[in-house]
Write a protein that holds these residues in place. Sequence first.
Motif, PDB file in Angstrom:
ATOM      1  N   ARG A  52       0.834  -1.207   0.000  1.00 31.32           N
ATOM      2  CA  ARG A  52       0.000   0.000   0.000  1.00 31.32           C
ATOM      3  C   ARG A  52       0.867   1.254   0.000  1.00 31.32           C
ATOM      4  NH1 ARG A  52      -5.335  -0.078  -1.062  1.00 31.32           N
ATOM      5  NH2 ARG A  52      -6.034   1.228   0.650  1.00 31.32           N
ATOM      6  N   LEU A  53       1.874   1.267   0.873  1.00 30.34           N
ATOM      7  CA  LEU A  53       2.738   2.451   0.996  1.00 30.34           C
ATOM      8  C   LEU A  53       3.427   2.739  -0.333  1.00 30.34           C
ATOM      9  CD1 LEU A  53       4.308   2.042   4.542  1.00 30.34           C
ATOM     10  CD2 LEU A  53       2.657   3.765   3.778  1.00 30.34           C
ATOM     11  N   PHE A  54       3.837   1.663  -1.017  1.00 30.49           N
ATOM     12  CA  PHE A  54       4.496   1.821  -2.313  1.00 30.49           C
ATOM     13  C   PHE A  54       3.527   2.480  -3.308  1.00 30.49           C
ATOM     14  CE2 PHE A  54       5.653   0.035  -6.513  1.00 30.49           C
ATOM     15  CZ  PHE A  54       6.889   0.634  -6.626  1.00 30.49           C
ATOM     16  N   HIS A  55       2.276   1.986  -3.304  1.00 32.63           N
ATOM     17  CA  HIS A  55       1.261   2.588  -4.175  1.00 32.63           C
ATOM     18  C   HIS A  55       1.096   4.070  -3.894  1.00 32.63           C
ATOM     19  CE1 HIS A  55      -0.907  -1.450  -5.128  1.00 32.63           C
ATOM     20  NE2 HIS A  55       0.084  -1.165  -5.967  1.00 32.63           N
ATOM     21  N   PHE A  56       1.044   4.379  -2.610  1.00 30.36           N
ATOM     22  CA  PHE A  56       0.827   5.782  -2.233  1.00 30.36           C
ATOM     23  C   PHE A  56       1.992   6.660  -2.685  1.00 30.36           C
ATOM     24  CE2 PHE A  56      -2.080   4.162   1.280  1.00 30.36           C
ATOM     25  CZ  PHE A  56      -3.194   4.365   0.490  1.00 30.36           C
ATOM     26  N   ALA A  57       3.203   6.148  -2.573  1.00 31.46           N
ATOM     27  CA  ALA A  57       4.372   6.906  -3.010  1.00 31.46           C
ATOM     28  C   ALA A  57       4.244   7.238  -4.493  1.00 31.46           C
ATOM     29  CB  ALA A  57       5.651   6.130  -2.739  1.00 31.46           C
ATOM     30  N   ILE A  58       3.756   6.244  -5.266  1.00 27.30           N
ATOM     31  CA  ILE A  58       3.587   6.470  -6.700  1.00 27.30           C
ATOM     32  C   ILE A  58       2.519   7.538  -6.944  1.00 27.30           C
ATOM     33  CG2 ILE A  58       2.760   5.402  -8.835  1.00 27.30           C
ATOM     34  CD1 ILE A  58       4.278   2.937  -8.075  1.00 27.30           C
TER      35      ILE A  58
END
Lengths: 305, 519
Positions: A7-13
Amino acid sequence: MTRLTQRLFHFAIVILGVTTLVFIALRMTGDPALMLLPGDPTPEDIMLARQKLGVDQPWLTQYITFISSAFRGDFGVSFQHGVDATGLVFERLPATAALAGSALLLAAAFAIPLGILAAVYRGTVIDLIVMVLAVIGQGVPFFWLGLMLILIFGVELRWFPTGGYGGWQHLILPSLTLAGYIAASTARLARSSMLEVLGRDYMRTARAKGLALHVVVLKHGLRNAAIPLITFLGLQMGLLLGGTVVVEEIFGWPGVGRLLLQAISYRDYPVVQAATFILAMIFVLVNILVDLIYTVLDPRIRDQR
Amino acid sequence: MNSKTRTLGYAVALTAAIGWSCMAPASAQPTGQLVIAQGTDAVTMDPGNTTQMTAMQPFNFVYEKLLNRDKEMKLVPELAESWKSVDDLTWEIKLRKGVKFHNGEDFNADSVKFTLDRLRVAGTTAVSGGFTTIDKVDIVDPTTVRIVTKKPDPLLPARLAQWGAQILPAGYFKEVGKEGVARKAVGTGPYRFVEWRKDDRLVFEANPNYWGEKPKFARVIFRPIPDEFARVSALMSGDVDLVVNIPVDFVDKVKTSGSTYLSQTYASATDVFLLGNDEALKKREVRLALNLAIDRKAMIDTLFRGFARPIAQGAAPTDFGYNPNIKDYPYDPERAKKLLAEAGYANGLDLLVQSSNGYILGDTLIVEAVVEMLKKVGVNAQPRVLEIARRAEMLGKKQVSGMLLANPGSTLFDADGIVWRLLRPDGLAGVYWPRGQEGTDLFKLMEEARYTIDENKRRDLYYKAAEILHDDPPWLYLWQEFFLYGVSCRVSFEARVDTMILPASVSVDSAKKGGGHCK
């Protein structure tokens, strides 16, 4: 845990995407040097101003500078205000948070109980009144609602100030206006999700074993109906952040929305970039929070992870 | 808000209320507060970094310039005691003695040199364009400076009274830097800076050590209220005392409330349609036809309820060099058609009619009306709305096609600024206009006037230029703008044509209030 990192990776994107889009869109649509200089600048004036603002560099150079300093939380000095852009946004954040937060609480506090009442007393006069109110609420443009509140409670009755920032008195009219913006849809959703839950077998069982209506509704019903409601309210945060722009304009509320709006029209790149970055972060964080709340409310979701 | 601060809040409010009720007209001590509402907040406290009207208003209370203008727009000394032209290039300014900045710093020749040196180099500040005629500033003694210009500049005194010419304390500037000056104003004015919560309130208090007439209010507060309706409401409810930019739709409300009144003035700006690079617009007949095809009076009456006044030459009636002998254009659609036919456009002419939305009062309505009127004389006019950054780009790159609504004005109140700045061959509107090119009669007149120190001679030159500007209009003239203020009956206010609110123009002197609208 892997799900969370995912999820955090998605948010960074998402954040990177938002800031990059804003970066490009700003540069495609106007020249800040022209917005800053008076009436009829000479080509030399324009060139010098662009140099001073650093917008004479190629986009790629500007982008690299932008990203590398953004990592340190530095979005540069506002073209218009002549002071640190990040600081400007943080100065306004409490006002916007107070407005959006109290509007969300107000909307939830009024709309959810009304929606549940309408569901429990489905088809009765209560249901009719709540639904008529909700339809009216959804139909009324909320800037108009704000102006009417000013007229009635500010000018005629003089109960509250017509605008400005300060004590709780100043907060009432703007947060009512903003709450009105989302209350109607919240009430309708509360009603429909409660209706769905009320028809379930476990509700009938609970009633059958002799529990009082209000206990069944509040203990078993609300817990299950809450999940779509929380999702909805989380998503409303985005709408609220947009809505604050209008409410802040009407009530002279010193929030991020007004700062952003002005910065956009004057192509104040550092302020627009800082504000959109911070607002996008908030939106993303709220979404993470909503996810966490699910797991508390519903053990099944927790177990999936 | 906890109960303690709330109690304090009530106490302050009560004190303010008592302050009001006890206030005697022309009392010696400043009491009470004055709250002024504008559409937007100042963006900075640095006079060098903004050209926004809404920042100028608070600057008037906290900063001072060497010269200022009185009600008739005549130049008067402020921080200067006197000024004179020593020779064609040199102006000598005697400074007021014993004046101190709010931080205790002395006002003297150093402050003047520092301020002007910062402004005079092109591109260094947002207002530098108005100061580049200055070559250098020499300190003769602590209370005398000599300003040397690159060429003879009759407008130098006017420049010292214009936007951006506020004198700054050199020491403070060096101590806190540009960002510090942007956040907190330190000037010599009758009010000093207390607090600024951006987009909420800017608070000044009376300066007890002010060198001139004692300030009339204990506090002056500027509040930005973007929405017009909310701004008028704040006036009606008594939350604010003075409101700028009253929309014409609210005029009756302000006039009849019994607790508020209307104050009005013509403004220094004029509304015109700039004519762009279309082939047709290079012809005099076409430009004249456009000017005859517009019923200005009807538009002024319906859109602005009669507040604006038509113009038919470059300068506005309040500018130096305005020629009073020139008559307004009649509304003559028949002659307009004939002129278009003569120019070869008997079968119609395609023309874009452009404006931004909300940048000039009534802009989109003006465009709609003009489009309809132009259609009546056979012009195929197409309306187009531009976002303001797009508009600025068009103007900055001098790439206007068709017509574009603009509001040229001169903060110098001079035909040079309002006409020649835009119409000189490399100017915004001059690039498309054959009559102003180098070597033409207009070019000679305007260039000579620009460097002529003798006032009467300059006026004559502008009168002749105005005739050319009427005979061969460079753009579509509309009208001189106006400015409306709503004022609470608690204060008296006199509007000025430069639309400035000065500390001296607001008072509690009840004799001058309201013009019969106050109960």
